[in-house]
Motif scaffolding. Structure first.
Motif, PDB file in Angstrom:
ATOM      1  N   ASP A   1      32.118 -99.420  16.214  1.00  0.00           N
ATOM      2  CA  ASP A   1      30.937 -98.649  15.830  1.00  0.00           C
ATOM      3  C   ASP A   1      30.234 -98.080  17.068  1.00  0.00           C
ATOM      4  OD1 ASP A   1      31.258 -99.217  13.086  1.00  0.00           O
ATOM      5  OD2 ASP A   1      30.307-101.166  13.353  1.00  0.00           O
ATOM      6  N   LYS A   2      29.253 -97.238  16.813  1.00  0.00           N
ATOM      7  CA  LYS A   2      28.426 -96.706  17.886  1.00  0.00           C
ATOM      8  C   LYS A   2      27.095 -97.451  17.904  1.00  0.00           C
ATOM      9  CE  LYS A   2      30.463 -92.087  17.732  1.00  0.00           C
ATOM     10  NZ  LYS A   2      30.199 -90.629  17.691  1.00  0.00           N
ATOM     11  N   ALA A   3      26.450 -97.439  19.052  1.00  0.00           N
ATOM     12  CA  ALA A   3      25.163 -98.129  19.190  1.00  0.00           C
ATOM     13  C   ALA A   3      24.105 -97.142  19.670  1.00  0.00           C
ATOM     14  CB  ALA A   3      25.281 -99.298  20.165  1.00  0.00           C
ATOM     15  N   LYS A   4      23.058 -97.028  18.876  1.00  0.00           N
ATOM     16  CA  LYS A   4      21.920 -96.195  19.250  1.00  0.00           C
ATOM     17  C   LYS A   4      20.848 -97.126  19.812  1.00  0.00           C
ATOM     18  CE  LYS A   4      18.489 -93.055  17.213  1.00  0.00           C
ATOM     19  NZ  LYS A   4      18.017 -92.444  15.941  1.00  0.00           N
ATOM     20  N   VAL A   5      20.583 -96.993  21.101  1.00  0.00           N
ATOM     21  CA  VAL A   5      19.614 -97.869  21.764  1.00  0.00           C
ATOM     22  C   VAL A   5      18.290 -97.115  21.872  1.00  0.00           C
ATOM     23  CG1 VAL A   5      19.177 -99.355  23.740  1.00  0.00           C
ATOM     24  CG2 VAL A   5      21.538 -98.830  23.082  1.00  0.00           C
ATOM     25  N   THR A   6      17.256 -97.686  21.262  1.00  0.00           N
ATOM     26  CA  THR A   6      15.960 -97.009  21.178  1.00  0.00           C
ATOM     27  C   THR A   6      14.868 -97.838  21.836  1.00  0.00           C
ATOM     28  OG1 THR A   6      16.596 -96.017  19.061  1.00  0.00           O
ATOM     29  CG2 THR A   6      14.260 -96.010  19.599  1.00  0.00           C
ATOM     30  N   VAL A   7      14.158 -97.216  22.764  1.00  0.00           N
ATOM     31  CA  VAL A   7      12.970 -97.843  23.353  1.00  0.00           C
ATOM     32  C   VAL A   7      11.755 -97.168  22.725  1.00  0.00           C
ATOM     33  CG1 VAL A   7      11.668 -98.337  25.455  1.00  0.00           C
ATOM     34  CG2 VAL A   7      14.174 -98.286  25.522  1.00  0.00           C
TER      35      VAL A   7
ATOM     36  N   LEU B   1      14.806 -99.721  31.738  1.00  0.00           N
ATOM     37  CA  LEU B   1      15.355-100.671  30.772  1.00  0.00           C
ATOM     38  C   LEU B   1      16.739-100.233  30.293  1.00  0.00           C
ATOM     39  CD1 LEU B   1      15.108-103.144  29.003  1.00  0.00           C
ATOM     40  CD2 LEU B   1      13.668-101.840  27.430  1.00  0.00           C
ATOM     41  N   LEU B   2      16.870 -98.954  29.965  1.00  0.00           N
ATOM     42  CA  LEU B   2      18.159 -98.445  29.485  1.00  0.00           C
ATOM     43  C   LEU B   2      19.210 -98.452  30.600  1.00  0.00           C
ATOM     44  CD1 LEU B   2      17.033 -95.494  27.172  1.00  0.00           C
ATOM     45  CD2 LEU B   2      17.692 -97.821  26.534  1.00  0.00           C
ATOM     46  N   GLU B   3      18.790 -98.154  31.819  1.00  0.00           N
ATOM     47  CA  GLU B   3      19.726 -98.184  32.941  1.00  0.00           C
ATOM     48  C   GLU B   3      20.210 -99.612  33.196  1.00  0.00           C
ATOM     49  OE1 GLU B   3      21.178 -95.813  34.557  1.00  0.00           O
ATOM     50  OE2 GLU B   3      20.107 -94.227  33.483  1.00  0.00           O
ATOM     51  N   ARG B   4      19.311-100.572  33.016  1.00  0.00           N
ATOM     52  CA  ARG B   4      19.703-101.976  33.181  1.00  0.00           C
ATOM     53  C   ARG B   4      20.761-102.362  32.145  1.00  0.00           C
ATOM     54  NH1 ARG B   4      15.854-107.363  32.301  1.00  0.00           N
ATOM     55  NH2 ARG B   4      17.606-108.832  32.087  1.00  0.00           N
ATOM     56  N   ILE B   5      20.561-101.909  30.908  1.00  0.00           N
ATOM     57  CA  ILE B   5      21.526-102.206  29.842  1.00  0.00           C
ATOM     58  C   ILE B   5      22.885-101.583  30.162  1.00  0.00           C
ATOM     59  CG2 ILE B   5      22.084-101.733  27.424  1.00  0.00           C
ATOM     60  CD1 ILE B   5      19.086-102.036  26.822  1.00  0.00           C
ATOM     61  N   LEU B   6      22.864-100.345  30.644  1.00  0.00           N
ATOM     62  CA  LEU B   6      24.118 -99.681  31.012  1.00  0.00           C
ATOM     63  C   LEU B   6      24.830-100.433  32.133  1.00  0.00           C
ATOM     64  CD1 LEU B   6      23.384 -95.836  30.955  1.00  0.00           C
ATOM     65  CD2 LEU B   6      24.934 -97.124  29.490  1.00  0.00           C
ATOM     66  N   GLU B   7      24.064-100.910  33.085  1.00  0.00           N
ATOM     67  CA  GLU B   7      24.647-101.649  34.212  1.00  0.00           C
ATOM     68  C   GLU B   7      25.288-102.948  33.730  1.00  0.00           C
ATOM     69  OE1 GLU B   7      23.251-103.532  38.527  1.00  0.00           O
ATOM     70  OE2 GLU B   7      21.943-102.141  37.452  1.00  0.00           O
ATOM     71  N   GLU B   8      24.643-103.610  32.769  1.00  0.00           N
ATOM     72  CA  GLU B   8      25.174-104.860  32.228  1.00  0.00           C
ATOM     73  C   GLU B   8      26.464-104.617  31.439  1.00  0.00           C
ATOM     74  OE1 GLU B   8      24.233-108.031  32.436  1.00  0.00           O
ATOM     75  OE2 GLU B   8      22.454-107.729  33.683  1.00  0.00           O
TER      76      GLU B   8
ATOM     77  N   SER C   1      25.454 -90.116  24.867  1.00  0.00           N
ATOM     78  CA  SER C   1      24.208 -89.367  25.065  1.00  0.00           C
ATOM     79  C   SER C   1      23.336 -90.140  26.042  1.00  0.00           C
ATOM     80  CB  SER C   1      23.476 -89.180  23.724  1.00  0.00           C
ATOM     81  OG  SER C   1      22.240 -88.518  23.923  1.00  0.00           O
ATOM     82  N   ARG C   2      23.029 -89.508  27.174  1.00  0.00           N
ATOM     83  CA  ARG C   2      22.180 -90.143  28.177  1.00  0.00           C
ATOM     84  C   ARG C   2      20.764 -90.315  27.629  1.00  0.00           C
ATOM     85  NH1 ARG C   2      24.570 -92.621  32.216  1.00  0.00           N
ATOM     86  NH2 ARG C   2      22.556 -92.485  33.276  1.00  0.00           N
ATOM     87  N   PRO C   3      19.970 -91.219  28.224  1.00  0.00           N
ATOM     88  CA  PRO C   3      18.600 -91.438  27.747  1.00  0.00           C
ATOM     89  C   PRO C   3      17.785 -90.146  27.700  1.00  0.00           C
ATOM     90  CG  PRO C   3      19.230 -93.163  29.288  1.00  0.00           C
ATOM     91  CD  PRO C   3      20.331 -92.147  29.316  1.00  0.00           C
ATOM     92  N   LYS C   4      17.138 -89.929  26.560  1.00  0.00           N
ATOM     93  CA  LYS C   4      16.282 -88.750  26.403  1.00  0.00           C
ATOM     94  C   LYS C   4      15.162 -89.078  25.424  1.00  0.00           C
ATOM     95  CE  LYS C   4      19.121 -86.741  22.725  1.00  0.00           C
ATOM     96  NZ  LYS C   4      19.915 -85.563  22.289  1.00  0.00           N
ATOM     97  N   MET C   5      14.065 -88.348  25.541  1.00  0.00           N
ATOM     98  CA  MET C   5      12.909 -88.578  24.685  1.00  0.00           C
ATOM     99  C   MET C   5      13.061 -87.852  23.355  1.00  0.00           C
ATOM    100  SD  MET C   5      10.811 -90.671  26.108  1.00  0.00           S
ATOM    101  CE  MET C   5       9.451 -90.460  24.940  1.00  0.00           C
ATOM    102  N   GLU C   6      12.732 -88.558  22.282  1.00  0.00           N
ATOM    103  CA  GLU C   6      12.640 -87.974  20.947  1.00  0.00           C
ATOM    104  C   GLU C   6      11.341 -88.487  20.341  1.00  0.00           C
ATOM    105  OE1 GLU C   6      16.007 -88.640  18.461  1.00  0.00           O
ATOM    106  OE2 GLU C   6      17.433 -87.653  19.818  1.00  0.00           O
ATOM    107  N   GLY C   7      10.316 -87.635  20.358  1.00  0.00           N
ATOM    108  CA  GLY C   7       9.004 -88.076  19.889  1.00  0.00           C
ATOM    109  C   GLY C   7       8.438 -89.132  20.821  1.00  0.00           C
TER     110      GLY C   7
END
Length: 201
Positions: A144-150, A166-173, A182-188
């Motif tokens: 599956d795909k994972a949508k990571v939302t902060v 936070l998202l960069e830390r998750i990617l590093e892990e 899709s790289r981190p981007k703002m939506e609302g």
């Protein structure tokens, strides 16, 4: 003396063409690449295989049709190029249904990719982050795909860099376990990142 000219009119078979052995090749029965079945089989004799795999040898087509009728089965031409053609005794209606179901299942399996969402806050503690990472790993392993939302609330929106960190830390892990779709981007008021399984080579 008057000569009478007589034109011999040649009759042609209604369907198909005549082979050298006198049999008629019914091309219309091969629509959509479907095999010839029962009375559509034109060869005088065929090699017959029972649905259980038994080889019944070469039989006159009429005899093979009679055998199929006695067993409540269909005579299906499975190798029309062979000499004589190879036919199989089977329940053709059941066979077509099973093939249709297999194709349907294969299509469903090929497109059954879901997107699972993992939600965090800018102030999510280390323990919870580790738990979320394990969730992502499980989703990716399942295909599956994972949508990571902060999610930012109130004045947290003024510190978007915390979401990025936070998202960069998750990617590093996760390292090479995932494909970043899709790289981190703002939506609302949320920062979104989409991860997917690594492409199979």
């Amino acid at each position: 003396m008057l000569r009478t000219l007589v034109c011999a009119q040649q009759t042609k078979p209604k369907f198909g063409i005549t082979r050298g052995d006198g049999t008629i090749s019914n091309q219309s029965s091969k629509k959509n690449n479907e095999p010839r079945v029962n009375r559509k089989i034109r060869a005088r004799e065929v090699r017959v295989i029972h649905e259980n795999g038994d080889q019944l040898g070469v039989l006159l087509t009429e005899k093979a049709l009679q055998l199929a009728e006695e067993e409540g089965l269909d005579l299906v031409e499975v190798a029309d190029k062979a000499k004589p053609p190879v036919c199989k005794l089977m329940d053709y209606g059941k066979y077509k249904y099973q093939q249709k179901q297999k194709a349907k299942e294969a299509k469903a399996n090929a497109t059954r990719i879901t997107v699972k969402e993992v939600k965090l806050r800018p102030k999510t503690d280390d323990h919870d982050i580790d738990v979320k990472i394990r969730h992502i790993q499980r989703f990716i392993a399942a295909g599956d795909k994972a949508k990571v939302t902060v999610q930012f609330r109130g004045r947290e929106i003024t510190h978007k860099e915390r979401g990025s960190m936070l998202l960069e830390r998750i990617l590093e892990e996760l390292g090479d376990e995932v494909n970043v779709e899709s790289r981190p981007k703002m939506e609302g008021r949320s920062m979104i990142m989409l991860l997917g399984p690594k492409s199979k080579k």
